[in-house]
Design a protein around this motif. Structure first.
Motif, PDB file in Angstrom:
ATOM      1  N   SER A 186       7.461   8.064   0.088  1.00 52.11           N
ATOM      2  CA  SER A 186       6.541   8.199   1.207  1.00 52.11           C
ATOM      3  C   SER A 186       5.142   7.833   0.720  1.00 52.11           C
ATOM      4  N   ARG A 187       4.376   7.154   1.586  1.00 52.62           N
ATOM      5  CA  ARG A 187       3.011   6.744   1.244  1.00 52.62           C
ATOM      6  C   ARG A 187       2.045   7.271   2.295  1.00 52.62           C
ATOM      7  N   PHE A 188       0.962   7.842   1.820  1.00 50.04           N
ATOM      8  CA  PHE A 188      -0.089   8.330   2.704  1.00 50.04           C
ATOM      9  C   PHE A 188      -1.368   7.589   2.363  1.00 50.04           C
ATOM     10  N   MET A 189      -1.934   6.863   3.316  1.00 54.56           N
ATOM     11  CA  MET A 189      -3.218   6.185   3.143  1.00 54.56           C
ATOM     12  C   MET A 189      -4.201   6.861   4.086  1.00 54.56           C
ATOM     13  N   VAL A 190      -5.191   7.545   3.499  1.00 57.20           N
ATOM     14  CA  VAL A 190      -6.079   8.390   4.292  1.00 57.20           C
ATOM     15  C   VAL A 190      -7.518   7.928   4.125  1.00 57.20           C
ATOM     16  N   ALA A 191      -8.116   7.494   5.238  1.00 54.87           N
ATOM     17  CA  ALA A 191      -9.531   7.157   5.239  1.00 54.87           C
ATOM     18  C   ALA A 191     -10.358   8.334   5.729  1.00 54.87           C
ATOM     19  N   LYS A 192      -9.835   9.082   6.688  1.00 55.75           N
ATOM     20  CA  LYS A 192     -10.556  10.234   7.222  1.00 55.75           C
ATOM     21  C   LYS A 192      -9.664  11.458   7.381  1.00 55.75           C
ATOM     22  N   SER A 193      -8.535  11.343   8.146  1.00 58.65           N
ATOM     23  CA  SER A 193      -7.749  12.546   8.409  1.00 58.65           C
ATOM     24  C   SER A 193      -6.292  12.239   8.748  1.00 58.65           C
ATOM     25  N   VAL A 194      -5.391  12.832   7.968  1.00 60.70           N
ATOM     26  CA  VAL A 194      -3.963  12.852   8.264  1.00 60.70           C
ATOM     27  C   VAL A 194      -3.522  14.299   8.136  1.00 60.70           C
ATOM     28  N   VAL A 195      -2.933  14.842   9.214  1.00 61.73           N
ATOM     29  CA  VAL A 195      -2.500  16.238   9.240  1.00 61.73           C
ATOM     30  C   VAL A 195      -1.018  16.274   9.600  1.00 61.73           C
ATOM     31  N   ILE A 196      -0.228  16.955   8.770  1.00 60.65           N
ATOM     32  CA  ILE A 196       1.204  17.133   8.981  1.00 60.65           C
ATOM     33  C   ILE A 196       1.448  18.627   9.165  1.00 60.65           C
ATOM     34  N   GLY A 197       2.186  18.993  10.195  1.00 62.16           N
ATOM     35  CA  GLY A 197       2.443  20.396  10.485  1.00 62.16           C
ATOM     36  C   GLY A 197       3.439  21.039   9.526  1.00 62.16           C
ATOM     37  N   SER A 198       3.827  22.253   9.861  1.00 66.87           N
ATOM     38  CA  SER A 198       4.770  23.033   9.058  1.00 66.87           C
ATOM     39  C   SER A 198       6.208  22.773   9.498  1.00 66.87           C
ATOM     40  N   TRP A 199       7.131  23.059   8.603  1.00 66.10           N
ATOM     41  CA  TRP A 199       8.563  22.969   8.868  1.00 66.10           C
ATOM     42  C   TRP A 199       8.980  21.567   9.297  1.00 66.10           C
ATOM     43  N   SER A 200       8.350  20.551   8.745  1.00 68.40           N
ATOM     44  CA  SER A 200       8.686  19.174   9.086  1.00 68.40           C
ATOM     45  C   SER A 200       9.373  18.488   7.917  1.00 68.40           C
ATOM     46  N   LEU A 201      10.087  17.423   8.216  1.00 68.70           N
ATOM     47  CA  LEU A 201      10.755  16.603   7.204  1.00 68.70           C
ATOM     48  C   LEU A 201      10.199  15.194   7.322  1.00 68.70           C
ATOM     49  N   ILE A 202       9.512  14.737   6.277  1.00 69.33           N
ATOM     50  CA  ILE A 202       8.841  13.445   6.319  1.00 69.33           C
ATOM     51  C   ILE A 202       9.590  12.462   5.424  1.00 69.33           C
ATOM     52  N   GLY A 203      10.222  11.484   6.034  1.00 73.29           N
ATOM     53  CA  GLY A 203      10.921  10.443   5.287  1.00 73.29           C
ATOM     54  C   GLY A 203      10.253   9.094   5.511  1.00 73.29           C
ATOM     55  N   CYS A 204       9.001   9.115   5.911  1.00 69.92           N
ATOM     56  CA  CYS A 204       8.271   7.894   6.282  1.00 69.92           C
ATOM     57  C   CYS A 204       8.088   6.942   5.113  1.00 69.92           C
ATOM     58  N   ARG A 205       8.043   5.675   5.441  1.00 78.02           N
ATOM     59  CA  ARG A 205       7.639   4.672   4.468  1.00 78.02           C
ATOM     60  C   ARG A 205       6.125   4.729   4.313  1.00 78.02           C
ATOM     61  N   ILE A 206       5.411   4.877   5.441  1.00 80.70           N
ATOM     62  CA  ILE A 206       3.956   4.933   5.349  1.00 80.70           C
ATOM     63  C   ILE A 206       3.360   5.729   6.505  1.00 80.70           C
ATOM     64  N   VAL A 207       2.326   6.500   6.187  1.00 82.91           N
ATOM     65  CA  VAL A 207       1.518   7.214   7.165  1.00 82.91           C
ATOM     66  C   VAL A 207       0.084   6.792   6.895  1.00 82.91           C
TER      67      VAL A 207
END
Length: 161
Positions: free
Chosen positions: A30-51
């Motif tokens: 999983s890749r996270f590219m953050v310029a200002k704000s990325v928020v992920i909640g609780s009890w989640s399953l993240i299989g993303c290629r990119i956020v």
């Protein structure tokens, strides 16, 4: 958080923020590219290629892409990304600037999501589209309260597929 997860804070705004809720699983690659704000909640399953909350390299300005590293995203291209509680983002899915996923959203494998997705909806495709509504278990009232449960039901009821 598993191994081989990429986190990048970009130098577009001061203090970019990545917030991940409790009991959330972040899968490998999983890749996270953050310029200002990325928020992920609780009890989640993240299989993303990119956020990502930004457009990455400049799209409309070829001269800017000639700079070192292919240029930087513009401030105007940055739009916060948020993922609610209880979400499941399938392997290879992508979240783009401005994506706002309500609680309980499931993005199928390979979905490319931008824009707002109401609670407990199923998203698929490129571009990502709502293809179904998911059941909202009544026992969730015990954990999240009657008001939030009612809000989910109302928002989901407004979705036309």
């Amino acid at each position: 958080m598993f191994d081989n997860v990429s986190l990048a804070g970009l130098k577009i705004f001061d203090d970019p923020e990545l917030r991940i809720g409790d009991n959330t699983y972040i899968s490998p690659r999983s890749r996270f590219m953050v310029a200002k704000s990325v928020v992920i909640g609780s009890w989640s399953l993240i299989g993303c290629r990119i956020v990502m909350d930004n457009s990455g390299h400049p799209i409309a300005n070829a001269a800017a892409r000639m700079t070192s590293g292919g240029g930087s995203a513009s401030r105007e291209s940055v739009r916060p990304v948020s993922v609610g509680d209880l979400c499941l983002l399938g392997a290879g899915s992508c979240l783009y600037p401005g994506a706002r996923l309500g609680d309980g959203v499931v993005a199928k494998v390979g979905a490319h999501v931008a824009g707002e997705i109401p609670p407990f909806c199923l998203v698929a495709g490129n571009p990502g589209r709502i293809v179904g509504k998911l059941p909202i278990a009544e026992e969730l009232k015990e954990h999240f309260g009657e008001d939030r449960y009612r809000m989910w039901k109302e928002q989901q009821a407004a979705v036309v597929i």
